[in-house]
Write a protein that holds these residues in place. Sequence first.
Motif, short mmCIF file in Angstrom:
data_model
loop_
_atom_site.label_atom_id
_atom_site.label_comp_id
_atom_site.label_asym_id
_atom_site.label_seq_id
_atom_site.Cartn_x
_atom_site.Cartn_y
_atom_site.Cartn_z
N ALA A 1 7.46 6.49 -65.34
CA ALA A 1 6.53 6.62 -64.22
C ALA A 1 5.41 7.60 -64.54
O ALA A 1 4.23 7.32 -64.32
CB ALA A 1 7.29 7.06 -62.97
N GLY A 2 5.76 8.76 -65.09
CA GLY A 2 4.76 9.77 -65.41
C GLY A 2 3.77 9.30 -66.46
O GLY A 2 2.57 9.51 -66.32
N LYS A 3 4.27 8.65 -67.49
CA LYS A 3 3.38 8.16 -68.55
C LYS A 3 2.44 7.07 -68.02
O LYS A 3 1.28 7.02 -68.40
CB LYS A 3 4.20 7.68 -69.75
CG LYS A 3 4.76 8.86 -70.54
CD LYS A 3 5.65 8.43 -71.68
CE LYS A 3 6.20 9.56 -72.51
NZ LYS A 3 6.55 10.80 -71.90
N ALA A 4 2.93 6.22 -67.14
CA ALA A 4 2.08 5.19 -66.55
C ALA A 4 0.96 5.82 -65.71
O ALA A 4 -0.20 5.38 -65.78
CB ALA A 4 2.91 4.24 -65.69
N LEU A 5 1.29 6.85 -64.94
CA LEU A 5 0.27 7.53 -64.14
C LEU A 5 -0.74 8.24 -65.05
O LEU A 5 -1.95 8.21 -64.78
CB LEU A 5 0.93 8.54 -63.20
CG LEU A 5 1.75 7.94 -62.07
CD1 LEU A 5 2.53 9.02 -61.35
CD2 LEU A 5 0.87 7.18 -61.09
N ASP A 6 -0.24 8.86 -66.12
CA ASP A 6 -1.13 9.53 -67.07
C ASP A 6 -2.10 8.54 -67.70
O ASP A 6 -3.31 8.78 -67.78
CB ASP A 6 -0.32 10.22 -68.18
CG ASP A 6 0.52 11.39 -67.68
OD1 ASP A 6 0.28 11.89 -66.56
OD2 ASP A 6 1.45 11.78 -68.42
N GLU A 7 -1.56 7.39 -68.15
CA GLU A 7 -2.39 6.37 -68.79
C GLU A 7 -3.44 5.80 -67.83
O GLU A 7 -4.51 5.41 -68.25
CB GLU A 7 -1.52 5.24 -69.35
CG GLU A 7 -0.75 5.67 -70.59
CD GLU A 7 0.27 4.63 -71.05
OE1 GLU A 7 0.28 3.50 -70.52
OE2 GLU A 7 1.06 4.97 -71.95
N ALA A 8 -3.10 5.78 -66.53
CA ALA A 8 -4.04 5.26 -65.53
C ALA A 8 -5.05 6.32 -65.10
O ALA A 8 -5.94 6.04 -64.30
CB ALA A 8 -3.27 4.73 -64.32
N GLY A 9 -4.90 7.54 -65.64
CA GLY A 9 -5.88 8.58 -65.37
C GLY A 9 -5.64 9.41 -64.11
O GLY A 9 -6.56 10.06 -63.62
N ILE B 1 6.01 4.69 -53.14
CA ILE B 1 6.41 3.68 -54.13
C ILE B 1 7.64 4.21 -54.84
O ILE B 1 7.62 5.29 -55.42
CB ILE B 1 5.28 3.41 -55.14
CG1 ILE B 1 4.00 2.99 -54.42
CG2 ILE B 1 5.71 2.34 -56.15
CD1 ILE B 1 2.77 2.93 -55.31
N SER B 2 8.73 3.44 -54.76
CA SER B 2 9.99 3.82 -55.40
C SER B 2 10.22 2.96 -56.63
O SER B 2 9.81 1.80 -56.65
CB SER B 2 11.17 3.59 -54.44
OG SER B 2 11.01 4.34 -53.28
N ASP B 3 10.91 3.53 -57.62
CA ASP B 3 11.31 2.82 -58.83
C ASP B 3 10.23 2.90 -59.91
O ASP B 3 9.05 2.70 -59.65
CB ASP B 3 11.65 1.34 -58.54
CG ASP B 3 12.10 0.61 -59.77
OD1 ASP B 3 13.23 0.88 -60.23
OD2 ASP B 3 11.34 -0.22 -60.30
N SER B 4 10.68 3.22 -61.11
CA SER B 4 9.73 3.42 -62.21
C SER B 4 8.91 2.18 -62.52
O SER B 4 7.72 2.28 -62.80
CB SER B 4 10.46 3.90 -63.46
OG SER B 4 11.42 2.95 -63.88
N ALA C 1 4.92 2.06 -62.34
CA ALA C 1 4.14 1.68 -63.52
C ALA C 1 3.23 0.49 -63.21
O ALA C 1 2.05 0.47 -63.62
CB ALA C 1 5.07 1.36 -64.68
N LYS C 2 3.73 -0.49 -62.49
CA LYS C 2 2.93 -1.67 -62.12
C LYS C 2 1.76 -1.25 -61.23
O LYS C 2 0.62 -1.67 -61.44
CB LYS C 2 3.83 -2.67 -61.40
CG LYS C 2 3.12 -3.96 -60.98
CD LYS C 2 4.12 -4.93 -60.35
CE LYS C 2 3.53 -6.28 -60.13
NZ LYS C 2 2.94 -6.47 -58.82
N TRP C 3 2.03 -0.40 -60.23
CA TRP C 3 0.98 0.06 -59.34
C TRP C 3 -0.10 0.81 -60.13
O TRP C 3 -1.30 0.58 -59.94
CB TRP C 3 1.56 0.97 -58.25
CG TRP C 3 0.48 1.52 -57.37
CD1 TRP C 3 -0.06 0.92 -56.26
CD2 TRP C 3 -0.25 2.74 -57.56
NE1 TRP C 3 -1.07 1.71 -55.76
CE2 TRP C 3 -1.20 2.83 -56.53
CE3 TRP C 3 -0.18 3.77 -58.50
CZ2 TRP C 3 -2.08 3.90 -56.42
CZ3 TRP C 3 -1.05 4.84 -58.39
CH2 TRP C 3 -1.98 4.90 -57.35
N ALA C 4 0.33 1.70 -61.03
CA ALA C 4 -0.64 2.50 -61.82
C ALA C 4 -1.51 1.59 -62.68
O ALA C 4 -2.72 1.80 -62.77
CB ALA C 4 0.11 3.51 -62.69
#
Length: 102
Positions: free
Chosen positions: A28-36, A84-87, A91-94
């Motif tokens: 989850a954290g990496k997906a948010l990071d990648e999305a800025g 939003i629950s679940d990694s 990740a999909k949302w991000a």
Amino acid sequence: EARRDPMKLYTCGQRTKGPAAMHPCAKAGKALDEAGYKYEIEQVGGYRMMPWTWRSRSEDREKIKEISGTNEVPVLVLDNGEVISDSSAIAKWAKENPAPKS
């Protein structure tokens, strides 16, 4: 304009460390990071793989259960209050909603 709380990611004690393929909070954290995105991390107790946390897990994760209906993390609370629950869902949302460029 109404004041918005910062985006907050609730995680286990690992926070967002470790390989994303192996750990949901890291995914989850990496997906948010990648999305800025900039976000706060709030760590919750009760890590399920540690037997010594099992007794206090429901108490440690009471706030998460109130927010999301489950005591599992990661849970993302957007600045507009949406949860939003679940990694995989995070990740999909991000990926579908990259951070606006400032």
